[in-house]
Design an enzyme around this catalytic site. Structure first.
Site, mmCIF file in Angstrom:
data_model
loop_
_atom_site.group_PDB
_atom_site.id
_atom_site.type_symbol
_atom_site.label_atom_id
_atom_site.label_comp_id
_atom_site.label_asym_id
_atom_site.label_seq_id
_atom_site.Cartn_x
_atom_site.Cartn_y
_atom_site.Cartn_z
ATOM 1 N N ASP A 135 0.833 -1.216 0.000
ATOM 2 C CA ASP A 135 0.000 0.000 0.000
ATOM 3 C C ASP A 135 0.866 1.264 0.000
ATOM 4 O OD1 ASP A 135 0.980 -0.308 2.605
ATOM 5 O OD2 ASP A 135 -0.980 -0.231 3.577
ATOM 6 N N TYR A 160 12.191 2.820 0.245
ATOM 7 C CA TYR A 160 11.530 1.508 0.161
ATOM 8 C C TYR A 160 10.329 1.581 -0.771
ATOM 9 C CZ TYR A 160 8.090 -2.069 1.390
ATOM 10 O OH TYR A 160 7.135 -3.059 1.328
#
Ligand code: NAD
Length: 347
Positions: A135, A160
Site C-alpha cells: 500500500d 523503500y
C-alpha cells in the site's frame, strides 16, 4: 496441479505463504528461492523441506542465470515474487540495496519469466507472474479521505516505497510490452508468525516482555490498516486461482489503528494475560505486568521518522467482486493468536 517458484520464501510473508500453500495444495511443487538476508530464516520451512515438500534454493533474485535454470529445471508455471528489502527505516539509511533487490531483482525475474515462458511472442498457456507489492506506493492518505483503489496515483515517500513502485511499473511494463501474464497485489500492513522483530507489532511485544522502552515515532497518530498474514495468503490464493492476468488488486481489511492506540491495545492485552496467568511472572520477570504495573508505562515518544506517512488504507471492493473472496477482519482475535505464538516460544 501447479508448479510454483516463490521468491523470498524464507521471509515473513513468503514463509507463511509457502506453509499455507503446502497445507492446501499438497500435490503442488513449491520451489523457494531466497538469499537468506538478515530477514530470511530457512528454519521457518525446515519441516516441509525435511518431508521433501519444498525445494529450498539459496540464491539471489538478481542472478538471472540461476532464476532461468530453476524455471526450466522445475518446469515452473507460477511465480510468486515476495523477495524484497522490506524495512522502511533501513531504506532511509541505505537505499541502494533496496534499488538492487527490489528494482533490479524484479526486472531480472520478469526477463527470466519471459525467456522461459514466451516463444516467438507466444506465451505458454496458464502461466502467471504474481508480484507482491504494498500500500505504501500510494503515499500518504488524508485522515478523512476514501481509501486508495487500484487506480490511485503513485506517490511513494520512502526509498523503500519508491523502489517497490518502480518494481510495479517494471512488471506492468513487462505486460504491456511483452504480454507477460502478470498480476499485482497491494497489501495493507500484515502481522503474524515469523515477522522480524524490527517491525512494529513483534517489536512492541518483544520489548514489553523484556521491560524495554516502547518507542513510538512522533505523536504516534500515524494510522495504518492491518490484516493478518493468513488472510493475505487467502487473498493471494484467490487471485492466483482466478483468470485475471493484467489486473491489480488492493488487499485490505478495513480495520485501521492509530499506531499509539495499537501499542496501547497490545499493552492492555499483555496486562490482561499477566492478571489471568500468574505463571507468566516467572517467565517474563522484566515485564512491568509481572510487577503489577501496566506495560503502557514503557511507552516513550521519540523523534518522528523522516517522510513518515500519516495514513494508508485500501479499498478491497475489486478483489471481492472479481475473485469472490471474503477476508476475516477480526484483527483483535488474530492478535491474541499471535501473542499465544510469541509467548510460547514461537518468536
Ligand atoms: P521480509 O523482509 O520479512 O522477507 C524478505 C525475504 O526476501 C527474506 O527472506 C530475504 O532473505 C529475501 N530476500 C531479500 N533480498 C533477496 C534477494 N536479493 N534475492 C532473494 N531473496 C531475497 O519481507 P516481508 O514482510 O515478508 O515482505 C515480503 C513482500 O511483501 C515484500 O515485497 C514487501 O514489499 C511486501 N509487503 C509486505 C507487507 C508487510 O506487512 N510485511 C505488506 C505489504 C507488502
Amino acid at each position: 496441479m501447479r508448479r510454483l517458484l516463490v521468491t523470498g520464501g524464507a521471509g515473513f510473508l513468503g514463509a507463511n505463504f509457502v506453509r499455507y500453500w503446502g497445507a492446501r495444495y499438497r500435490d503442488d511443487v513449491v520451489v523457494v528461492l531466497d538469499a537468506l538476508t538478515y530477514a530470511g530464516d530457512r528454519s521457518r520451512l525446515s519441516d516441509l523441506e525435511a518431508e521433501g515438500r519444498v525445494v529450498f534454493v539459496v540464491g539471489d533474485v538478481c542472478d538471472g542465470e540461476l532464476v532461468s535454470s530453476l524455471l526450466t529445471q522445475y518446469d515452473i508455471d507460477t511465480i510468486v515474487h515476495f523477495a524484497a528489502e522490506s524495512h522502511v527505516d533501513r531504506s532511509i539509511v541505505d537505499g541502494v540495496s533496496f534499488v538492487r533487490t527490489n528494482v533490479l531483482g524484479t526486472q531480472t525475474m520478469v526477463d527470466a519469466a519471459r525467456a522461459a515462458w514466451c516463444t516467438n511472442g507466444a506465451w505458454r498457456p496458464g502461466v502467471r507472474f504474481h508480484h507482491v507489492s504494498t500500500d505504501e506506493v500510494y503515499g500518504p492518505l488524508a485522515h478523512d479521505a476514501a481509501p486508495f483503489t487500484e487506480t490511485s496515483p503513485y506517490r511513494p515517500s520512502s526509498p523503500y516505497s519508491a523502489s517497490k513502485a518502480a518494481s510495479d511499473h517494471l512488471v506492468r511494463a513487462g505486460g504491456i510490452t511483452h504480454g507477460l501474464p502478470y498480476t499485482i497485489s497491494h497489501c495493507a500492513n500484515n502481522f503474524g508468525p515469523f515477522q522480524h522483530p524490527e517491525k512494529l507489532i513483534p517489536l512492541m511485544i518483544t520489548r514489553a516482555l523484556r521491560g524495554e522502552p516502547l518507542t513510538i515515532y512522533g505523536d504516534g497518530q500515524q494510522r495504518r490498516e492491518w490484516l493478518s498474514v493468513h488472510e493475505h495468503c487467502v487473498a493471494l490464493d484467490a487471485i492466483l486461482g482466478t483468470d485475471v492476468a493484467g489486473e491489480t488488486f488492493c488487499i485490505g481489511s478495513g480495520v485501521e489503528f492509530v499506531n499509539l492506540e495499537l501499542v496501547q491495545h497490545l499493552c492492555d492485552m499483555l496486562d490482561a494475560r499477566f492478571t489471568a496467568d500468574v505463571s507468566l511472572r516467572d517467565r517474563f520477570p522484566r515485564c512491568p505486568a509481572a510487577l503489577g504495573a501496566s506495560c503502557r508505562t514503557l511507552i516513550t515518544h521519540v523523534a518522528d521518522r523522516p517522510g513518515h506517512d500519516r495514513r494508508y488504507a485500501l479499498d478491497s471492493t475489486k478483489l471481492a467482486r472479481i475473485t469472490g473472496v471474503t477476508l476475516r477482519r477480526d484483527v483483535s482475535a488474530e492478535l491474541e493468536g499471535l501473542l499465544d505464538w510469541m509467548m510460547t516460544g514461537g518468536a
